[in-house]
Write an enzyme that holds these catalytic residues in place. Structure first.
Site, short mmCIF file in Angstrom:
data_model
loop_
_atom_site.label_atom_id
_atom_site.label_comp_id
_atom_site.label_asym_id
_atom_site.label_seq_id
_atom_site.Cartn_x
_atom_site.Cartn_y
_atom_site.Cartn_z
N HIS A 74 3.99 -23.47 -6.53
CA HIS A 74 4.21 -22.10 -6.98
C HIS A 74 3.35 -21.15 -6.16
O HIS A 74 2.28 -21.54 -5.68
CB HIS A 74 3.90 -21.94 -8.47
CG HIS A 74 2.49 -22.27 -8.87
ND1 HIS A 74 1.49 -21.32 -8.91
CD2 HIS A 74 1.89 -23.43 -9.25
CE1 HIS A 74 0.36 -21.87 -9.31
NE2 HIS A 74 0.56 -23.17 -9.51
N ASP A 76 2.93 -17.91 -7.53
CA ASP A 76 2.36 -16.95 -8.48
C ASP A 76 0.93 -17.39 -8.78
O ASP A 76 0.55 -18.55 -8.55
CB ASP A 76 3.18 -16.85 -9.77
CG ASP A 76 3.25 -18.16 -10.53
OD1 ASP A 76 3.44 -19.21 -9.89
OD2 ASP A 76 3.09 -18.15 -11.78
N GLU A 134 4.98 -20.28 -12.48
CA GLU A 134 4.46 -21.54 -13.03
C GLU A 134 3.36 -21.24 -14.03
O GLU A 134 3.22 -21.91 -15.05
CB GLU A 134 3.91 -22.42 -11.90
CG GLU A 134 3.63 -23.87 -12.33
CD GLU A 134 2.27 -24.08 -12.96
OE1 GLU A 134 2.05 -25.11 -13.62
OE2 GLU A 134 1.40 -23.21 -12.81
ZN LIG Z 1 -0.96 -24.28 -10.41
#
Ligand SMILES: [Zn+2]
Length: 375
Positions: A74, A76, A134
């Site tokens: 991820h 984010d 995530e």
């Molecule tokens: Zn993580």
């Protein structure tokens, strides 16, 4: 544009894009620009609506004959919070460390995987499954990516999730499973009244206390070869009654269960509801399963990865199932899935930082893993 072969430059470029969940835009532009010259076809798509979206996801595939190895991660990050020494969204090297939000969780690992794909033999299919959600509700993240893969008939043979799993030194821990998680809200109704006239009221507190005592006494299991025992915690008890002379109208509690692969979230919710009903027949229970447990039995995948770690770092990795939930819970339904990445000591903390040497070493481990998994 960051040179994809330069893992530090790429990690810095990713950190420089502020991407608190749900992430979209610039951070994916950086990743796409790094992947295109390596021969990946990049598919970016935005899904969902507020409050859990919209979320951007990226699916990059380099097709070849032979096995299909996927890397999942991820871009984010969790919010920075106040008190950083520098700017959390401006990557900065100080001494041997690279600082910035996401340095270990997990832009550093994403950069390492991309760098590992430089000069990789052309055999096999390599894919990157990267979400912008995530750390948040994960409603439109990896699950949407799995749907996208199904639409495109993409099915990896192995999946490596780059979460920061290392505890004390890079390479010491591979996660082969995670516990599941369910939260349950218990609401016991009563009838309000004067404490001096209890026959005219109905106090819900004793029923809630009895139910909680029974729940707390419950032993779910003794653990398994790969998991610690499942555990129930009472996380809140809510009556909120400021008056000394009033019997309250309702009493509520919340419990949180972390469970191993002997249980399912719904099964546990049913057991708790039955216990509550025995002590407080008119109570209601509301359960939210935030993830089921998963286990990738030790085998070819963990052996391959542990071998790459041993060869590059001289470290014997331990196979573990500790910690919170991760997106591996979704990916493990597709294919054998394990997690391995950077040191997790500073994840989600102020002054999150990764050792430059670890970024380079992780790149070598990922490259060796890929080369043997694809051969
Ligand atoms: Zn993580």
């Amino acid at each position: 544009m960051a040179d994809p072969a330069d893992v530090v430059a790429l990690a810095k470029a990713l950190i420089d894009c502020e991407s608190v969940t749900p992430a979209r835009g610039a951070v994916f532009d950086v990743l796409e620009a790094a992947l295109l010259p390596l021969g990946f076809a990049v598919d970016r798509f935005i899904v969902g609506e507020a409050p859990d979206g919209p979320v951007e996801n990226l699916l990059a595939v380099r097709h070849g004959d032979g096995p299909h190895v996927a890397f999942a991660g991820h871009v984010d990050v969790v919010p920075a919070g106040a008190g950083w020494t520098g700017d959390p969204f401006t990557a900065e090297v100080r001494g041997d460390l690279l600082y910035g939000r996401g340095a270990v969780d997990m832009k550093g690992a994403v950069a390492a995987f991309v760098a590992a794909c430089v000069d990789l033999p052309a055999r096999g299919t390599v894919s990157l499954i990267v979400t912008g959600d995530e750390e948040g509700p994960a409603v439109f993240g990896t699950r949407a990516l799995i749907d996208r893969m199904a639409d495109r008939a993409l099915r990896p043979d192995l999946c490596l999730v780059g979460e920061p799993t290392s505890a004390h030194r890079l390479g010491d821990t591979i996660k082969i499973g995670r516990r599941g998680s369910v939260n349950i809200w218990i609401d016991v109704p009563g009838r309000q009244g004067h404490v001096a006239y209890p026959h005219l009221a109905d106090n819900p507190c004793p029923r809630l206390v009895a139910a909680l005592a029974a729940i707390d006494a419950l032993v779910l299991d003794e653990g398994t070869d790969w998991f610690q025992p499942s555990n129930i915690e009472i996380t809140d008890i809510m009556v909120g009654n400021p008056a000394t002379n009033v019997i309250p109208a309702a009493a509520r509690a919340r419990i949180s269960i972390r469970f191993n692969d002997l249980h399912t979230g719904d099964g546990l919710a049913g057991r708790i509801a039955a216990i509550v009903a025995a002590h407080a027949p008119d109570a209601t229970c509301r359960a939210v399963v935030s993830g089921e447990a998963f286990l990738t039995e030790p085998g070819a995948l963990s052996t391959l990865l542990a071998g790459a770690i041993r060869d590059e770092l001289g470290v014997e990795a331990e196979l573990s199932t500790t910690g919170g939930t991760s997106d591996a819970r979704f990916l493990s339904r597709l294919c054998p899935t394990v997690e391995f990445g950077l040191l997790n000591a500073t994840m989600h903390k102020l002054d999150e930082a990764v050792a430059i040497d670890d970024l380079r070493a992780l790149t070598r481990v990922y490259r060796r893993f890929l080369a043997s998994a694809l051969s």
